[in-house]
Write a protein that holds these residues in place. Structure first.
Motif, short mmCIF file in Angstrom:
data_model
loop_
_atom_site.label_atom_id
_atom_site.label_comp_id
_atom_site.label_asym_id
_atom_site.label_seq_id
_atom_site.Cartn_x
_atom_site.Cartn_y
_atom_site.Cartn_z
N HIS A 1 0.22 4.34 0.58
CA HIS A 1 -0.18 5.44 1.44
C HIS A 1 0.66 5.45 2.71
O HIS A 1 0.87 4.42 3.35
CB HIS A 1 -1.66 5.34 1.79
CG HIS A 1 -2.55 5.67 0.64
ND1 HIS A 1 -2.97 4.72 -0.27
CD2 HIS A 1 -3.09 6.84 0.23
CE1 HIS A 1 -3.73 5.29 -1.19
NE2 HIS A 1 -3.82 6.57 -0.90
N ARG B 1 0.16 11.50 3.48
CA ARG B 1 -0.95 12.17 4.16
C ARG B 1 -0.42 12.79 5.44
O ARG B 1 0.32 12.14 6.18
CB ARG B 1 -2.08 11.18 4.48
CG ARG B 1 -2.80 10.66 3.23
CD ARG B 1 -3.97 9.77 3.56
NE ARG B 1 -3.56 8.51 4.15
CZ ARG B 1 -4.12 7.33 3.86
NH1 ARG B 1 -5.10 7.27 2.98
NH2 ARG B 1 -3.71 6.22 4.45
N LEU C 1 4.85 7.11 -3.50
CA LEU C 1 4.19 7.08 -2.20
C LEU C 1 3.05 8.09 -2.22
O LEU C 1 3.07 9.06 -2.99
CB LEU C 1 5.18 7.42 -1.09
CG LEU C 1 6.36 6.46 -0.90
CD1 LEU C 1 7.34 7.04 0.10
CD2 LEU C 1 5.89 5.08 -0.45
N ARG C 2 2.08 7.88 -1.37
CA ARG C 2 0.97 8.83 -1.23
C ARG C 2 1.02 9.35 0.21
O ARG C 2 0.66 8.64 1.14
CB ARG C 2 -0.37 8.16 -1.51
CG ARG C 2 -0.43 7.45 -2.86
CD ARG C 2 -0.61 8.42 -3.99
NE ARG C 2 -0.45 7.79 -5.30
CZ ARG C 2 -0.78 8.37 -6.44
NH1 ARG C 2 -1.28 9.57 -6.43
NH2 ARG C 2 -0.58 7.75 -7.59
N GLY D 1 -6.61 14.95 0.98
CA GLY D 1 -6.12 13.59 1.07
C GLY D 1 -4.62 13.52 0.91
O GLY D 1 -3.88 14.17 1.65
N ALA D 2 -4.15 12.77 -0.08
CA ALA D 2 -2.73 12.46 -0.19
C ALA D 2 -2.09 13.21 -1.34
O ALA D 2 -2.74 13.60 -2.30
CB ALA D 2 -2.54 10.96 -0.38
N ASP E 1 1.05 7.69 6.34
CA ASP E 1 0.56 8.74 7.24
C ASP E 1 1.74 9.31 8.01
O ASP E 1 2.36 8.63 8.84
CB ASP E 1 -0.48 8.17 8.21
CG ASP E 1 -1.75 7.77 7.49
OD1 ASP E 1 -2.22 8.56 6.66
OD2 ASP E 1 -2.27 6.67 7.76
N ASP F 1 0.85 -1.18 0.00
CA ASP F 1 0.00 0.00 0.00
C ASP F 1 0.90 1.24 0.00
O ASP F 1 1.71 1.43 0.90
CB ASP F 1 -0.88 -0.01 1.25
CG ASP F 1 -1.85 1.18 1.28
OD1 ASP F 1 -1.85 1.96 0.31
OD2 ASP F 1 -2.59 1.31 2.26
#
Length: 977
Positions: free
Chosen positions: A5, A113, A110-111, A51-52, A7, A3
Motif C-alpha cells: 500500500h 491510495r 502496488l496498492r 480504498g486502493a 499513500d 506492504d
C-alpha cells in the motif's frame, strides 16, 4: 514481504496525452463497455472513496521511460506517464483487462491510495509546485520487487514437505486404483436400449439400457460402448438393472447396437487436477499464501470479525459465522448441523462479498449442493454455474455458461439489431445511401450546370453594358482625372494662401514696433495685396473644378440612362434572372437530396445540414460519402461479428466468468473448465465440506485468497475407494487423508475465532431434533420450530413401525434373487418393502413431498418396483434412494427402512452412525422408521446398539411406536376412504 500500500501525497492530477481522446474513441468502438473520459473520472473517484487501486510500473518499449499501469475496477487498464514537471500524469491509453492483467496483479502490484483524482483537459491547467509522487512510487516498486526476489528464508517446516509428499502418494494411489478398476472389472453387458426422451434436460442424448448379469457401475461412472469409443457418456442413474446413460453428444438410438456391452472409461482428470493443486502448494503458487500452513501445521492467522451487517435476518450463530467469514484471512470453518440454515448463511456471505467487488466461488463435491446455494442468492448478483449441463439440477439451468452465453448472445443480437437496421442503408452497392449519394451527385451536376449558365449570363450582361456605356464612362473617367488634377492644384493654392496669411500677420505685428515700425508698414501692404490676388486665383480654379465635376456627373448619368433604357441590356438582365432562378431551384433540390441522405446516416459522425449553395452542398457530399463508407465498414463488421456470435458461444465464456460476482462449480470442475483458467477468487466457500477429501478440496482452495469450509463431519464422510483404503491401512496419516475430510481433520484444532457452530435448526419437528441433538451433537443443537403435528395415521412426528412381532420367516432379510429385474448387491426385506410402499403410496396420494431412504441398493430396487406399479416409474425412481442421494435435501415425509432383520444382530454398514444422522434429519413434518427392533436393539456393534436402544426409548416416551400389522390395517383403512 513489503506492504504494497502506498499513500500518494494529496490529489493526483491527470491530463490526456496528445491522441488519448481519439484513441479512446476508437477503443470504445471495439469495446463498448469501456467508459468515456467522464466515466473514467467517475471510476477513479469511486476508487478513491473505496480504498486502493492496483498498479504496476512497467518499462516503456523502444527505450522509452517507465510508465504507471493502473488496473481500474477489474475492468480496464490505464497507462500513465509522469509529466515533465512531475506534477501529474498524462493518460496514454485505456484498454480492457484480460486474464494476463489479473495474473500481473497476482504476481505483484502496488496498492495506490489518494485523496482524489482530478482530470484536466489541457496540460496548462495542471497546478505547479505539487508532487505527483512518481519518485515515491518508483522507490516502493523497487523495494517490492527486491523483497519478492529476495533469497528465501528458512525452508518450510519439514512437516509441510511430508504432508505434500503424502498427498501426492494418496493421489497417485487413487489414480492407479481408477486405472486398475477399468482394466479388471470387465464389461457391462446389456440386451436392450430405449430412448429416454422424458428424462432429457439438455441436447445430449439420454438412453436407458437393460443390464445383463450382476455387474452394476455406480452413478457418474464414465462408460463407452465396447469397440465404439465415440459412443461415450456417463451413468446418469441406476434403478435395479435399468441403467440410464447420458451421452456426451446427441446419439440416435439406431446407432447403438441392440445388444452389446459397455466398458468403463477411466478418467484420470480428477487426479491430475488434485496433483496440480499439490504442486501449486509446493511451489508457493496458491492464491492463499497461508493455506499450506493451515492444512499441514494447523496454524491460523489472528483477525477481527467484520462489523458489516447482513441484509437478511440471521440468528445469533449465523450472524457470528457471517462476521467471521467476511474477515477470515486464511481458512474458516462453519459446522452446519441439519436444518440450521447453512445455505442461507452462505448466500448472505456471498452477497456481501460480491457487493464489495470480491469474486466468490461456491463449490462442493456434488452438483446439488452447489446449486442449492446458487438458488438462494439474491437476484441482483451476476451468478454463473460452471460444469456439465447434465449435472445441473432443475432450476439452475439458466445460470450455466451455455445458457447465459445464449442469453447474452440474444441480448447482444437484440441490442445490435437497431444498429444493423441503421447501417442497412449503407449496404454495399444496393443500399439506400448509395442511391441517395447518386441522386445527390446528379443534383449537384445539374446545380453546377445551372451555376455555369448563371455565370455566363452575368458575364454577357456585364460585357454588353460595358460596351454600350464605354464612351460616356470613358468621358466621365477623363473628367474625373481632370477634376482630380484641379483638386490637387486647388489644395496647393490653399496651402500657399495659408502660408501668405501667416507672413502678413508677422509683418503687421512688426509694423507696430517703435522706431522702425514705419519702415516695415510697406511690406505688410504688399503682402496683403498679394494675398488678395491669390484669393481671386483660387476662386477661378474652384469655378473650373465645379464645371468639370458637373460635366463628369452628366457623363455618368448618360451611362446610367443607357443601362436603364437599353432594350438589349433589358433582355440580357431577364436572361440572368432566369438563370439565377434555375440555379436556386436546383440548389434547393440538391439540399433536399442532402437532407434525405443525412437522415439515413446512423451511428457515425453526421455532417451539419448544408446551406442551399454549391460550395456547402459539395462539401456536405464529400463528408456524407465518408460517413456512408464508415457505415458500410461497420455494417460488414457487425454482420461478420453477429455471424460468429450466432454460431459459437464458447468465445463468450471467459468474459462471462470474468464479470460474474459468484461462480458455482464442483471442486474438480473449478479446474477442468477453460472459462475459469487464470481466474482467481477472493473467497471460496466449500459446502458439504464434511464429505470432501483433502485432495479434492485442495483444487478450489488453491484458487482463492481465503476460504470458508461449511460442513458437518457428523454426517456422510468422503467416498472411499476400498483399494485406496486398503493401501492406506498401515499408515494412520494416509488413512486419515483417505477416509476423513479436510473439515473433520481441521475442526477439532481450529481456534474459536476461526470456527462457528450453527445452533438453531428450523427443519425437523422438535421431537426428532431432540434425539438428533442429544445423540449426534452433544445436545447443543436447538430447535426453533413451532409446527403443529397433523397426520391421519400417527400421533407424533417420530414413528417407529416395528416388525419384531411378526414370525421370523415373515420379517427376515434376504439376498436378492438373480431372476428379479432389480437384482443388486446387499439385502432386501419383503415385509419392510411392502409396508414402505403402502406408506409412501398413502402420502403420495396425500400430495406430500416424500422420500424413502434405504440402506441397500437391493431394497431400493424392490421398493421402487412395488411403488412403480402404484404411482408410476418416474415418481418412484425420483423418491426412492440411498442415504447418499438425499444428503443436503429435505422432504415433508421421510420413510426410512433399516432392512436388516436376523437372529445374530448383524447390521452391516448401518453401524456407520453418520448415515443414520443424515437419514433421520431430512424430514420437515414426519419421520417414519421401519425395522425389526429385536435385531436393532441386539446389534453386535456396540455403538449402533446403544443408538438403537436410545432411539427406541425416545420413540416410546415422545414418539409413536406401532406394530407393523396395526399400521398396515390403518393404511388399508385410509385407502378405502
Amino acid at each position: 514481504m513489503l506492504d504494497p500500500h502506498v499513500d500518494l501525497p494529496g490529489v493526483v492530477h491527470l491530463v490526456p496525452s496528445l491522441r488519448f481522446v481519439e484513441k479512446l474513441r476508437e477503443q470504445r468502438d471495439r469495446y463498448p463497455f469501456l467508459p468515456d473520459v467522464d466515466g473514467i473520472v467517475r471510476d477513479l473517484r469511486d476508487v478513491a472513496s473505496r480504498g486502493a487501486v492496483p498498479a504496476r510500473i512497467e518499462r516503456g518499449r523502444g527505450g522509452r521511460g517507465d510508465f504507471l499501469k493502473l488496473y481500474v475496477d477489474g475492468r480496464y487498464v490505464l497507462n500513465l506517464n509522469v509529466t515533465k514537471h512531475g506534477n501529474g500524469y498524462a493518460i496514454g491509453s485505456a484498454y480492457p483487462m484480460g486474464f494476463e492483467h489479473h495474473d500481473e496483479i497476482v504476481r505483484g502490484a502496488l496498492r495506490l491510495r489518494a485523496r482524489g483524482w482530478v482530470y484536466h483537459h489541457e496540460i496548462r491547467e495542471l497546478p505547479f509546485g505539487i508532487d505527483a509522487g512518481w519518485e515515491l512510487l518508483r522507490d516502493r516498486w523497487r523495494l517490492l520487487n527486491e523483497s519478492a526476489a529476495a533469497p528465501p528464508g528458512p525452508s518450510a517446516p519439514e512437516a509441510h514437505g511430508e504432508f505434500l509428499d503424502l498427498l501426492d502418494a494418496v493421489i497417485e494411489e487413487g489414480r492407479r486404483a481408477e486405472l486398475a478398476a477399468a482394466r479388471t472389472d470387465g464389461t457391462i453387458p446389456y440386451r436392450r436400449v430405449d430412448a429416454s426422451a422424458a428424462r432429457r434436460r439438455s441436447a445430449r442424448g439420454v438412453h436407458d439400457f437393460r443390464l445383463i448379469g450382476g455387474r452394476r457401475p455406480v452413478a457418474g461412472t464414465r462408460v463407452h460402448v465396447r469397440a465404439m469409443p465415440e459412443l461415450r457418456g456417463r451413468v446418469d442413474d441406476l434403478r435395479g438393472s435399468l441403467m440410464t446413460v447420458r451421452f456426451e453428444r446427441p446419439v440416435d438410438a439406431a446407432a447403438i447396437p441392440e445388444a452389446g456391452a459397455f466398458v468403463e472409461s477411466p478418467s484420470t482428470i480428477p487426479f491430475e487436477r488434485q496433483a496440480e493443486a499439490v504442486r501449486m502448494l509446493r511451489d508457493g503458487e496458491s492464491a492463499n499464501p497461508h493455506l499450506l500452513d493451515v492444512l499441514a501445521g494447523h496454524r491460523f492467522r489472528p483477525f477481527v470479525p467484520a462489523a458489516v451487517e447482513p441484509a437478511r435476518e440471521l440468528d445469533a450463530s449465523q450472524r457470528s459465522a457471517y462476521h467471521k467469514a467476511l474477515a477470515v484471512p486464511d481458512v474458516g470453518l462453519i459446522l452446519g448441523p441439519p436444518g440450521t440454515g447453512k445455505t442461507r448463511t452462505i448466500a448472505e456471505i456471498a452477497r456481501t462479498c460480491a457487493a464489495a467487488r470480491e469474486r466468490v466461488l461456491i463449490t462442493s463435491y456434488t452438483n446439488r449442493a452447489v446449486d442449492n446455494v446458487l438458488l438462494e442468492l439474491p437476484p441482483g448478483l451476476v451468478v454463473l454455474r460452471v460444469g456439465r449441463d447434465d449435472g445441473v439440477t432443475p432450476g439452475c439451468e439458466h445460470l450455466t455458461l451455455e445458457a447465459q452465453a445464449v442469453t447474452l448472445q440474444n441480448e447482444i443480437l437484440r441490442r445490435t439489431e437497431p444498429h444493423l437496421r441503421g447501417y442497412a442503408p449503407a449496404e454495399d452497392g444496393q443500399g439506400e445511401a448509395d442511391g441517395w449519394l447518386r441522386q445527390l451527385d446528379a443534383s449537384l451536376g445539374a446545380l453546377r450546370a445551372a451555376d455555369q449558365d448563371e455565370r455566363r449570363a452575368a458575364a454577357r450582361l456585364g460585357e454588353r453594358a460595358a460596351r454600350l456605356t464605354a464612351p460616356a464612362e470613358d468621358h466621365a473617367r477623363r473628367l474625373a482625372g481632370a477634376a482630380a488634377e484641379h483638386q490637387r492644384v486647388l489644395a496647393g493654392h490653399d496651402e500657399d494662401l495659408a502660408a501668405l496669411a501667416r507672413r502678413i500677420d508677422r509683418a503687421e505685428a512688426r509694423a507696430r514696433w517703435p522706431v522702425i515700425g514705419s519702415l516695415l508698414r510697406g511690406r505688410a501692404a504688399r503682402l496683403a495685396a498679394e494675398h488678395r490676388q491669390g484669393q481671386d486665383e483660387r476662386a477661378r480654379i474652384h469655378a473650373v473644378l465645379t464645371g468639370v465635376l458637373r460635366d463628369r456627373d452628366r457623363a455618368l448619368a448618360d451611362a446610367r440612362r443607357i443601362r436603364d433604357t437599353s432594350p438589349e441590356l433589358a433582355d440580357l438582365r431577364r436572361a440572368l434572372e432566369e438563370a439565377r432562378a434555375v440555379s436556386g431551384e436546383r440548389a434547393r433540390a440538391a439540399a433536399d437530396d442532402a437532407g434525405e441522405l443525412r437522415a439515413l446516416l446512423h451511428g457515425v459522425p453526421v455532417p451539419p445540414a448544408p446551406e442551399a449553395n454549391l460550395p456547402a452542398l459539395a462539401a456536405f457530399r464529400d463528408q456524407a460519402a465518408q460517413a456512408v463508407e464508415l457505415m458500410r465498414r461497420r455494417l460488414a463488421l457487425l454482420n461478420e461479428w453477429r455471424g460468429h456470435l450466432g454460431s459459437r458461444t464458447e468465445q463468450l465464456y471467459p468474459e462471462l466468468a470474468r464479470y460474474a460476482d459468484v461462480i458455482g462449480a464442483t471442486c474438480i470442475g473449478t479446474a477442468t473448465t477453460g472459462a475459469l483458467k487464470g481466474l482467481d477468487f477472493a473467497l471460496a466457500v466449500v459446502d458439504e465440506a464434511g464429505q470432501i477429501s483433502t485432495p479434492n478440496v485442495l483444487v478450489p482452495l488453491v484458487r482463492a485468497r481465503r476460504a470458508v469450509l461449511v460442513g458437518d463431519h457428523h454426517q456422510l464422510p468422503p467416498f472411499v475407494d476400498p483399494r485406496v483404503a486398503g493401501w492406506a491401512r498401515d499408515d494412520p496419516r494416509a488413512l486419515d487423508l483417505v477416509t476423513r475430510s479436510a473439515f473433520e481433520l481441521l475442526f477439532p484444532g481450529v481456534p474459536d475465532g476461526h470456527r462457528e457452530v450453527l445452533r438453531y435448526q428450523r427443519r425437523m419437528p422438535p421431537v426428532i431434533a431432540r434425539f438428533i441433538s442429544r445423540w449426534f451433537y452433544d445436545g447443543f443443537l436447538e430447535s426453533d420450530v413451532r409446527r403443529p403435528h397433523r397426520d391421519a395415521l400417527f400421533a407424533a412426528p417420530l414413528v417407529f413401525v416395528d416388525t419384531a412381532g411378526l414370525p421370523r420367516r415373515a420379517r427376515h432379510e434376504r439376498p436378492p434373487r438373480p431372476d428379479e429385474r432389480w437384482a443388486d448387491t446387499g439385502y432386501a426385506n419383503d415385509t419392510e418393502a411392502r409396508v414402505i410402499a403402502d406408506l409412501v403410496a398413502h402420502y403420495h396420494g396425500d400430495a406430500a413431498d416424500w422420500a424413502a431412504i434405504l440402506p441397500y441398493q437391493a431394497q431400493v430396487g424392490l421398493v421402487t418396483e412395488l411403488l412403480a406399479a402404484r404411482i408410476g416409474d418416474e415418481a418412484a425412481a425420483a423418491g426412492v434412494g440411498t442415504v447418499d442421494a438425499f444428503q443436503g435435501g429435505e422432504r415433508d415425509v421421510i420413510v426410512f427402512g433399516f432392512t436388516r432383520s436376523n437372529a445374530n444382530g448383524a447390521v452391516g454398514f448401518l453401524s456407520e452412525l453418520r448415515r443414520a444422522n443424515v437419514a433421520f434429519s431430512r424430514p420437515r413434518r414426519l419421520l417414519i422408521l421401519v425395522g425389526d427392533s429385536s435385531t436393532l436393539a441386539q446389534a453386535r456393534d456396540p455403538a449402533f446398539r446403544a443408538m438403537a436402544e436410545a432411539l427406541l426409548d425416545h420413540v416410546r416416551t415422545s414418539g409413536d411406536l406401532r406394530d407393523v400389522r396395526e399400521v398396515q390395517t390403518l393404511v388399508a383403512a385410509e385407502g378405502d376412504r
